[in-house]
Design a protein around this motif. Structure first.
Motif, PDB file in Angstrom:
ATOM      1  N   PRO A  62       0.831  -1.207   0.000  1.00  0.00           N
ATOM      2  CA  PRO A  62       0.000   0.000   0.000  1.00  0.00           C
ATOM      3  C   PRO A  62       0.866   1.258   0.000  1.00  0.00           C
ATOM      4  N   PRO A  63       0.317   2.384  -0.440  1.00  0.00           N
ATOM      5  CA  PRO A  63       1.053   3.647  -0.354  1.00  0.00           C
ATOM      6  C   PRO A  63       1.416   3.972   1.098  1.00  0.00           C
ATOM      7  N   LYS A  64       2.524   4.669   1.271  1.00  0.00           N
ATOM      8  CA  LYS A  64       2.991   5.046   2.610  1.00  0.00           C
ATOM      9  C   LYS A  64       3.048   6.569   2.707  1.00  0.00           C
ATOM     10  N   PRO A  65       2.002   7.197   3.239  1.00  0.00           N
ATOM     11  CA  PRO A  65       2.040   8.650   3.417  1.00  0.00           C
ATOM     12  C   PRO A  65       2.829   9.025   4.668  1.00  0.00           C
ATOM     13  N   ILE A  66       3.148  10.290   4.793  1.00  0.00           N
ATOM     14  CA  ILE A  66       3.757  10.791   6.021  1.00  0.00           C
ATOM     15  C   ILE A  66       2.631  11.294   6.909  1.00  0.00           C
ATOM     16  N   ASP A  67       2.248  10.463   7.872  1.00  0.00           N
ATOM     17  CA  ASP A  67       1.178  10.831   8.802  1.00  0.00           C
ATOM     18  C   ASP A  67       1.797  11.445  10.052  1.00  0.00           C
ATOM     19  N   PRO A  68       0.970  11.888  11.018  1.00  0.00           N
ATOM     20  CA  PRO A  68       1.542  12.541  12.211  1.00  0.00           C
ATOM     21  C   PRO A  68       2.536  11.675  12.971  1.00  0.00           C
ATOM     22  N   GLY A  69       2.275  10.368  13.067  1.00  0.00           N
ATOM     23  CA  GLY A  69       3.228   9.495  13.762  1.00  0.00           C
ATOM     24  C   GLY A  69       4.558   9.441  13.051  1.00  0.00           C
ATOM     25  N   ALA A  70       4.527   9.348  11.719  1.00  0.00           N
ATOM     26  CA  ALA A  70       5.772   9.337  10.950  1.00  0.00           C
ATOM     27  C   ALA A  70       6.497  10.669  11.073  1.00  0.00           C
ATOM     28  N   GLU A  71       5.750  11.777  11.102  1.00  0.00           N
ATOM     29  CA  GLU A  71       6.382  13.086  11.271  1.00  0.00           C
ATOM     30  C   GLU A  71       7.127  13.169  12.601  1.00  0.00           C
ATOM     31  N   ARG A  72       6.518  12.638  13.655  1.00  0.00           N
ATOM     32  CA  ARG A  72       7.191  12.668  14.965  1.00  0.00           C
ATOM     33  C   ARG A  72       8.442  11.794  14.957  1.00  0.00           C
ATOM     34  N   LEU A  73       8.364  10.649  14.281  1.00  0.00           N
ATOM     35  CA  LEU A  73       9.535   9.775  14.211  1.00  0.00           C
ATOM     36  C   LEU A  73      10.652  10.428  13.402  1.00  0.00           C
ATOM     37  N   PHE A  74      10.321  11.039  12.294  1.00  0.00           N
ATOM     38  CA  PHE A  74      11.336  11.746  11.517  1.00  0.00           C
ATOM     39  C   PHE A  74      11.967  12.872  12.339  1.00  0.00           C
ATOM     40  N   ALA A  75      11.148  13.580  13.111  1.00  0.00           N
ATOM     41  CA  ALA A  75      11.684  14.662  13.938  1.00  0.00           C
ATOM     42  C   ALA A  75      12.655  14.123  14.979  1.00  0.00           C
ATOM     43  N   LEU A  76      12.324  12.962  15.572  1.00  0.00           N
ATOM     44  CA  LEU A  76      13.212  12.363  16.568  1.00  0.00           C
ATOM     45  C   LEU A  76      14.538  11.966  15.926  1.00  0.00           C
ATOM     46  N   VAL A  77      14.476  11.346  14.737  1.00  0.00           N
ATOM     47  CA  VAL A  77      15.701  10.935  14.057  1.00  0.00           C
ATOM     48  C   VAL A  77      16.520  12.160  13.638  1.00  0.00           C
ATOM     49  N   ALA A  78      15.832  13.199  13.160  1.00  0.00           N
ATOM     50  CA  ALA A  78      16.552  14.413  12.761  1.00  0.00           C
ATOM     51  C   ALA A  78      17.265  15.049  13.950  1.00  0.00           C
ATOM     52  N   ALA A  79      16.611  15.052  15.118  1.00  0.00           N
ATOM     53  CA  ALA A  79      17.242  15.612  16.316  1.00  0.00           C
ATOM     54  C   ALA A  79      18.447  14.780  16.731  1.00  0.00           C
ATOM     55  N   ALA A  80      18.307  13.453  16.661  1.00  0.00           N
ATOM     56  CA  ALA A  80      19.452  12.594  16.969  1.00  0.00           C
ATOM     57  C   ALA A  80      20.593  12.859  15.996  1.00  0.00           C
ATOM     58  N   GLY A  81      20.256  13.002  14.709  1.00  0.00           N
ATOM     59  CA  GLY A  81      21.283  13.293  13.721  1.00  0.00           C
ATOM     60  C   GLY A  81      21.972  14.615  13.990  1.00  0.00           C
ATOM     61  N   SER A  82      21.194  15.621  14.360  1.00  0.00           N
ATOM     62  CA  SER A  82      21.782  16.930  14.654  1.00  0.00           C
ATOM     63  C   SER A  82      22.777  16.828  15.800  1.00  0.00           C
ATOM     64  N   ASP A  83      22.431  16.099  16.850  1.00  0.00           N
ATOM     65  CA  ASP A  83      23.329  15.953  17.995  1.00  0.00           C
ATOM     66  C   ASP A  83      24.578  15.141  17.647  1.00  0.00           C
ATOM     67  N   LEU A  84      24.472  14.316  16.613  1.00  0.00           N
ATOM     68  CA  LEU A  84      25.617  13.528  16.157  1.00  0.00           C
ATOM     69  C   LEU A  84      26.425  14.248  15.086  1.00  0.00           C
ATOM     70  N   GLY A  85      25.927  15.383  14.610  1.00  0.00           N
ATOM     71  CA  GLY A  85      26.581  16.077  13.509  1.00  0.00           C
ATOM     72  C   GLY A  85      26.279  15.463  12.159  1.00  0.00           C
ATOM     73  N   ILE A  86      25.128  14.774  12.065  1.00  0.00           N
ATOM     74  CA  ILE A  86      24.717  14.118  10.823  1.00  0.00           C
ATOM     75  C   ILE A  86      23.469  14.821  10.299  1.00  0.00           C
ATOM     76  N   PRO A  87      23.555  15.533   9.177  1.00  0.00           N
ATOM     77  CA  PRO A  87      22.347  16.150   8.631  1.00  0.00           C
ATOM     78  C   PRO A  87      21.346  15.076   8.210  1.00  0.00           C
ATOM     79  N   VAL A  88      20.089  15.256   8.578  1.00  0.00           N
ATOM     80  CA  VAL A  88      19.039  14.297   8.240  1.00  0.00           C
ATOM     81  C   VAL A  88      17.936  15.031   7.494  1.00  0.00           C
ATOM     82  N   SER A  89      17.685  14.609   6.267  1.00  0.00           N
ATOM     83  CA  SER A  89      16.567  15.149   5.489  1.00  0.00           C
ATOM     84  C   SER A  89      15.906  13.987   4.770  1.00  0.00           C
ATOM     85  N   TRP A  90      14.731  14.229   4.223  1.00  0.00           N
ATOM     86  CA  TRP A  90      14.016  13.160   3.533  1.00  0.00           C
ATOM     87  C   TRP A  90      13.192  13.753   2.416  1.00  0.00           C
TER      88      TRP A  90
END
Length: 402
Positions: A312-340
């Motif tokens: 099935p299609p995979k949209p970016i829903d609110p739960g996915a947005e929160r998960l991406f935000a968590l990963v992006a914050a972890a990446g920022s603290d590691l010095g790893i840019p995270v985008s999608w």
């Protein structure tokens, strides 16, 4: 890395010491093309030994039955390899899912079999990025978290299937069962060379449409025949004309036919659909039904439809947005840019998202040219992405997705 806690800094140190590259080099030396069942079995046994370093129960699970339409128009069972399944602390308060695949697109007779180092320092090898490097860094991240003070606070399942490259038809049930009740999921498809992750994905459906006509002599009495090839071609044209902005349609192949002096009585049309939404799946279903009915009537043939919309299609829903935000914050603290960004490709992340579980499905190594003999892995991305996973897991356990 000033934003990391003391535990997270220890996680980073742990993954940096893991033998990820050595594991990857060993694993790419095993041909595990999806249809090479002996090679997939060897890969599964090797991975089972490696993942036995984690606590819990490791099993190689038998595949679900899968049918396929042969070039003779017959529906036959098709063999698949076993899938690795690991369960750790199923009663812990936080439950996560980690998935990957052991198969590649390179069969036992494919010329691309050997690893080699390129002048730019990348590793060119079958499955290096997609995804044996990803499996190595997944294991390293889990080993690091298991050695941390938060280990007993979460449980998880690991599913490494043997048929992702052909649609996960024999493992979809296992993935759905493993996804049930999980806070989040991480899947280890490769990131792009610059580290960009896949965001929203479209879906996919693959169909084999069997057209049965009537044979006749092409010179003496052709009008008594019903040409299955012509009918299949007409069906392909009708389906292709039904594409729209949210639905791509690719008639990919027609099997059938025979001697030039015989009206062909059998053809099999293979067609792929890429719907971007659930509504697009409904439109595709209607398109199939209407096109089959029209061609059946116009050409006086019998048509049988086989296949499904398996991802099935995979949209970016609110739960996915929160998960991406968590990963992006972890990446920022590691010095790893995270985008999608959105992509037209599909993977097991589609299936997991359909279960209502937030998922990021490109947590694997950085690399590129996958599904070709130019596939490459960027070795420095192994410790980098393992650290990103380990910190992400720690924060999922200690912070959640609120």
């Amino acid at each position: 890395m000033s934003g990391l806690s003391a535990i997270e800094r220890d996680l980073v140190d742990h993954v940096r010491a893991a033998p990820m590259l050595a594991r990857t080099e060993r694993w790419v030396a095993i041909n595990s093309g999806t249809r090479n069942l002996a090679g997939v079995a060897a890969m599964g046994a090797t991975l089972a030994d490696a993942f036995a370093a984690l606590p819990g129960d490791v099993a190689l699970v038998a595949p679900d039955a899968v049918d396929s339409v042969s070039t003779e128009g017959e529906v036959r069972a098709i063999g698949h390899g076993h899938h690795l399944h690991l369960t750790v602390r199923p009663d812990a308060p936080v439950q996560l899912l980690f998935t990957g695949h052991m198969d590649t697109v390179f069969g036992a007779d494919h010329p691309f079999q050997q690893a080699r180092w390129l002048d730019d320092g990348t590793l060119n090898a079958p499955g290096a990025a997609d995804m044996k490097g990803g499996l190595a860094l997944m294991l390293a991240a889990l080993e690091a978290v298991e050695a941390s003070p938060v280990a007993d606070r979460f449980g998880y399942e690991v599913v490494i299937n043997s048929d992702e490259e052909t649609g996960s038809l024999s493992s979809a049930g296992l993935i759905a069962r493993a996804a049930a009740g999980k806070r989040a999921a991480l899947t280890y498809e490769p990131a792009l060379p610059d580290g960009t992750l896949a965001g929203a994905r479209g879906g996919t459906g693959n169909f084999s449409i069997v057209v049965r006509g009537r044979s006749a002599h092409a010179g003496r009495n052709p009008d008594d025949g019903r040409n299955a090839i012509v009918a299949a071609a007409a069906l392909a044209v009708r389906l292709a004309a039904g594409k729209d902005d949210g639905l791509s349609v690719n008639p990919a192949r027609i099997d059938g036919g025979g001697p030039n002096n015989v009206v062909p009585d059998l053809a099999i049309l293979r067609v792929n659909f890429r719907p971007r939404s659930v509504d697009a799946i409904a439109r595709a279903d209607t398109l199939l039904d209407e096109a089959i009915a029209a061609v059946t009537a116009a050409h006086d043939v019998a048509i049988a439809r086989h296949g499904s919309f398996n991802r099935p299609p995979k949209p970016i829903d609110p739960g996915a947005e929160r998960l991406f935000a968590l990963v992006a914050a972890a990446g920022s603290d590691l010095g790893i840019p995270v985008s999608w960004r959105a992509t037209g490709g599909v993977c097991d992340g589609n299936n997991i998202a359909a279960c209502g579980v937030p998922v990021i499905d490109t947590m694997g190594a950085r690399g590129g040219a996958i599904h070709s003999a130019d596939e490459f892995l960027i070795p420095d991305s192994l410790p980098e992405r393992a650290a990103l996973s380990a910190v992400t897991i720690h924060r999922l356990v200690t912070q959640g997705l609120s």
